[in-house]
Write a protein that holds these residues in place. Structure first.
Motif, PDB file in Angstrom:
ATOM      1  N   LEU A  31      10.690  37.264   0.549  1.00  0.00           N
ATOM      2  CA  LEU A  31       9.675  36.311   0.092  1.00  0.00           C
ATOM      3  C   LEU A  31      10.279  35.262  -0.833  1.00  0.00           C
ATOM      4  CD1 LEU A  31       6.649  38.675  -0.635  1.00  0.00           C
ATOM      5  CD2 LEU A  31       6.815  36.963   1.164  1.00  0.00           C
ATOM      6  N   TRP A  32      11.104  35.715  -1.771  1.00  0.00           N
ATOM      7  CA  TRP A  32      11.701  34.788  -2.740  1.00  0.00           C
ATOM      8  C   TRP A  32      12.593  33.764  -2.040  1.00  0.00           C
ATOM      9  CZ3 TRP A  32      10.469  34.354  -7.770  1.00  0.00           C
ATOM     10  CH2 TRP A  32      11.257  33.527  -8.554  1.00  0.00           C
ATOM     11  N   SER A  33      13.382  34.208  -1.061  1.00  0.00           N
ATOM     12  CA  SER A  33      14.292  33.289  -0.365  1.00  0.00           C
ATOM     13  C   SER A  33      13.543  32.260   0.472  1.00  0.00           C
ATOM     14  CB  SER A  33      15.269  34.066   0.516  1.00  0.00           C
ATOM     15  OG  SER A  33      14.581  34.672   1.596  1.00  0.00           O
ATOM     16  N   ARG A  34      12.293  32.572   0.846  1.00  0.00           N
ATOM     17  CA  ARG A  34      11.468  31.634   1.612  1.00  0.00           C
ATOM     18  C   ARG A  34      10.581  30.774   0.713  1.00  0.00           C
ATOM     19  NH1 ARG A  34      12.677  35.958   4.469  1.00  0.00           N
ATOM     20  NH2 ARG A  34      13.043  35.829   6.696  1.00  0.00           N
ATOM     21  N   GLY A  35      10.755  30.888  -0.592  1.00  0.00           N
ATOM     22  CA  GLY A  35      10.051  30.025  -1.520  1.00  0.00           C
ATOM     23  C   GLY A  35       8.723  30.557  -2.041  1.00  0.00           C
ATOM     24  N   PHE A  36       8.376  31.788  -1.714  1.00  0.00           N
ATOM     25  CA  PHE A  36       7.132  32.366  -2.231  1.00  0.00           C
ATOM     26  C   PHE A  36       7.388  32.925  -3.622  1.00  0.00           C
ATOM     27  CE2 PHE A  36       6.527  32.672   2.357  1.00  0.00           C
ATOM     28  CZ  PHE A  36       5.256  32.127   2.486  1.00  0.00           C
ATOM     29  N   ARG A  37       6.487  32.627  -4.547  1.00  0.00           N
ATOM     30  CA  ARG A  37       6.593  33.154  -5.899  1.00  0.00           C
ATOM     31  C   ARG A  37       5.472  34.164  -6.109  1.00  0.00           C
ATOM     32  NH1 ARG A  37      10.784  31.670  -4.662  1.00  0.00           N
ATOM     33  NH2 ARG A  37      11.938  29.929  -5.514  1.00  0.00           N
ATOM     34  N   TYR A  38       5.754  35.220  -6.815  1.00  0.00           N
ATOM     35  CA  TYR A  38       4.823  36.329  -6.902  1.00  0.00           C
ATOM     36  C   TYR A  38       4.879  36.981  -8.271  1.00  0.00           C
ATOM     37  CZ  TYR A  38       9.287  38.479  -5.754  1.00  0.00           C
ATOM     38  OH  TYR A  38      10.602  38.819  -5.734  1.00  0.00           O
ATOM     39  N   ARG A  39       3.899  37.827  -8.539  1.00  0.00           N
ATOM     40  CA  ARG A  39       3.854  38.671  -9.722  1.00  0.00           C
ATOM     41  C   ARG A  39       3.996  40.115  -9.264  1.00  0.00           C
ATOM     42  NH1 ARG A  39       5.164  34.939 -12.113  1.00  0.00           N
ATOM     43  NH2 ARG A  39       3.840  33.459 -13.163  1.00  0.00           N
ATOM     44  N   LEU A  40       4.642  40.937 -10.084  1.00  0.00           N
ATOM     45  CA  LEU A  40       4.881  42.334  -9.730  1.00  0.00           C
ATOM     46  C   LEU A  40       3.846  43.265 -10.356  1.00  0.00           C
ATOM     47  CD1 LEU A  40       8.732  42.594 -10.262  1.00  0.00           C
ATOM     48  CD2 LEU A  40       7.500  42.350  -8.122  1.00  0.00           C
ATOM     49  N   ASN A  41       3.401  44.248  -9.586  1.00  0.00           N
ATOM     50  CA  ASN A  41       2.606  45.374 -10.071  1.00  0.00           C
ATOM     51  C   ASN A  41       1.481  44.951 -11.013  1.00  0.00           C
ATOM     52  OD1 ASN A  41       4.382  47.294  -8.731  1.00  0.00           O
ATOM     53  ND2 ASN A  41       5.856  46.683 -10.291  1.00  0.00           N
ATOM     54  N   HIS A  42       0.595  44.118 -10.522  1.00  0.00           N
ATOM     55  CA  HIS A  42      -0.505  43.571 -11.312  1.00  0.00           C
ATOM     56  C   HIS A  42      -1.495  44.675 -11.661  1.00  0.00           C
ATOM     57  CE1 HIS A  42      -3.610  40.836 -12.629  1.00  0.00           C
ATOM     58  NE2 HIS A  42      -2.736  39.837 -12.523  1.00  0.00           N
ATOM     59  N   LYS A  43      -1.654  44.980 -12.949  1.00  0.00           N
ATOM     60  CA  LYS A  43      -2.458  46.120 -13.395  1.00  0.00           C
ATOM     61  C   LYS A  43      -3.962  45.847 -13.327  1.00  0.00           C
ATOM     62  CE  LYS A  43       1.000  48.678 -14.823  1.00  0.00           C
ATOM     63  NZ  LYS A  43       1.816  49.073 -13.718  1.00  0.00           N
ATOM     64  N   ARG A  44      -4.381  44.593 -13.374  1.00  0.00           N
ATOM     65  CA  ARG A  44      -5.807  44.286 -13.427  1.00  0.00           C
ATOM     66  C   ARG A  44      -6.494  44.339 -12.064  1.00  0.00           C
ATOM     67  NH1 ARG A  44      -6.475  39.323 -17.687  1.00  0.00           N
ATOM     68  NH2 ARG A  44      -5.923  40.519 -19.536  1.00  0.00           N
ATOM     69  N   LEU A  45      -5.733  44.305 -11.005  1.00  0.00           N
ATOM     70  CA  LEU A  45      -6.324  44.322  -9.665  1.00  0.00           C
ATOM     71  C   LEU A  45      -6.487  45.753  -9.176  1.00  0.00           C
ATOM     72  CD1 LEU A  45      -4.378  41.368  -8.063  1.00  0.00           C
ATOM     73  CD2 LEU A  45      -6.735  41.382  -8.853  1.00  0.00           C
ATOM     74  N   PRO A  46      -7.520  46.005  -8.372  1.00  0.00           N
ATOM     75  CA  PRO A  46      -7.722  47.364  -7.870  1.00  0.00           C
ATOM     76  C   PRO A  46      -6.557  47.827  -7.003  1.00  0.00           C
ATOM     77  CG  PRO A  46      -9.507  45.891  -7.177  1.00  0.00           C
ATOM     78  CD  PRO A  46      -8.524  45.076  -7.928  1.00  0.00           C
ATOM     79  N   GLY A  47      -6.120  49.037  -7.221  1.00  0.00           N
ATOM     80  CA  GLY A  47      -5.022  49.597  -6.445  1.00  0.00           C
ATOM     81  C   GLY A  47      -3.657  49.241  -6.974  1.00  0.00           C
ATOM     82  N   HIS A  48      -3.556  48.392  -7.980  1.00  0.00           N
ATOM     83  CA  HIS A  48      -2.284  47.942  -8.557  1.00  0.00           C
ATOM     84  C   HIS A  48      -1.308  47.504  -7.469  1.00  0.00           C
ATOM     85  CE1 HIS A  48      -3.661  49.505 -12.365  1.00  0.00           C
ATOM     86  NE2 HIS A  48      -3.897  50.658 -11.789  1.00  0.00           N
ATOM     87  N   PRO A  49      -1.557  46.352  -6.825  1.00  0.00           N
ATOM     88  CA  PRO A  49      -0.684  45.919  -5.730  1.00  0.00           C
ATOM     89  C   PRO A  49       0.761  45.725  -6.188  1.00  0.00           C
ATOM     90  CG  PRO A  49      -2.206  44.183  -6.372  1.00  0.00           C
ATOM     91  CD  PRO A  49      -2.591  45.393  -7.137  1.00  0.00           C
ATOM     92  N   ASP A  50       1.688  45.944  -5.260  1.00  0.00           N
ATOM     93  CA  ASP A  50       3.107  45.793  -5.568  1.00  0.00           C
ATOM     94  C   ASP A  50       3.460  44.334  -5.832  1.00  0.00           C
ATOM     95  OD1 ASP A  50       3.744  48.551  -5.226  1.00  0.00           O
ATOM     96  OD2 ASP A  50       3.558  48.237  -3.070  1.00  0.00           O
ATOM     97  N   LEU A  51       2.927  43.438  -5.009  1.00  0.00           N
ATOM     98  CA  LEU A  51       3.191  42.006  -5.167  1.00  0.00           C
ATOM     99  C   LEU A  51       1.874  41.244  -5.101  1.00  0.00           C
ATOM    100  CD1 LEU A  51       6.161  41.671  -2.659  1.00  0.00           C
ATOM    101  CD2 LEU A  51       6.320  41.907  -5.122  1.00  0.00           C
ATOM    102  N   VAL A  52       1.757  40.207  -5.933  1.00  0.00           N
ATOM    103  CA  VAL A  52       0.571  39.355  -5.906  1.00  0.00           C
ATOM    104  C   VAL A  52       1.041  37.915  -5.773  1.00  0.00           C
ATOM    105  CG1 VAL A  52      -1.463  38.560  -7.163  1.00  0.00           C
ATOM    106  CG2 VAL A  52      -0.729  40.947  -7.341  1.00  0.00           C
TER     107      VAL A  52
END
Length: 120
Positions: A31-52
């Motif tokens: 994802l990073w090499s294709r230009g997508f920026r993300y947040r890791l392990n977001h605690k406020r979202l249900p299920g605590h997604p790995d990437l947001v």
């Protein structure tokens, strides 16, 4: 029967990583090499997604082969009784634990077939 004491089992299981696993790192690099920026392990979202991906309002959960029962022989309907047989076998990429096997079979079945595990 478990060969380890409860303290030894606790220490062993606590060493299993929940973050920065190999599949997660592969997806993150891609994802990073294709230009997508993300947040890791977001605690406020249900299920605590790995990437947001906040810009795209997208959550990504990265689960390994074990949780999906990948290449595992799923249970088949038994002889007309309408119940599933508890026959799940190992595959090349995921191994069913030998200790507490009934619990893990029920858990994988519930994730792969969408059934709720029935306690004994």
């Amino acid at each position: 029967m478990d060969k380890l004491t409860p303290q030894q089992r606790h220490k062993t299981m606590s060493a299993i990583r929940g973050k920065n696993t190999k599949p997660e790192l592969i997806v993150r690099r891609g994802l990073w090499s294709r230009g997508f920026r993300y947040r890791l392990n977001h605690k406020r979202l249900p299920g605590h997604p790995d990437l947001v991906l906040r810009k795209y309002r997208t959550c990504i959960f990265i689960n390994g082969c074990f949780w999906h029962g990948h290449n595992v022989a799923l249970p088949q309907m038994s002889d007309g009784r309408g119940q599933m047989e508890d026959v799940i076998e190992n595959s090349a990429c995921c191994k069913i634990p030998t200790t507490n096997r009934d619990f893990w079979i029920a858990k994988i079945r519930s994730r792969t077939l969408g059934q709720v595990p029935v306690p004994n």
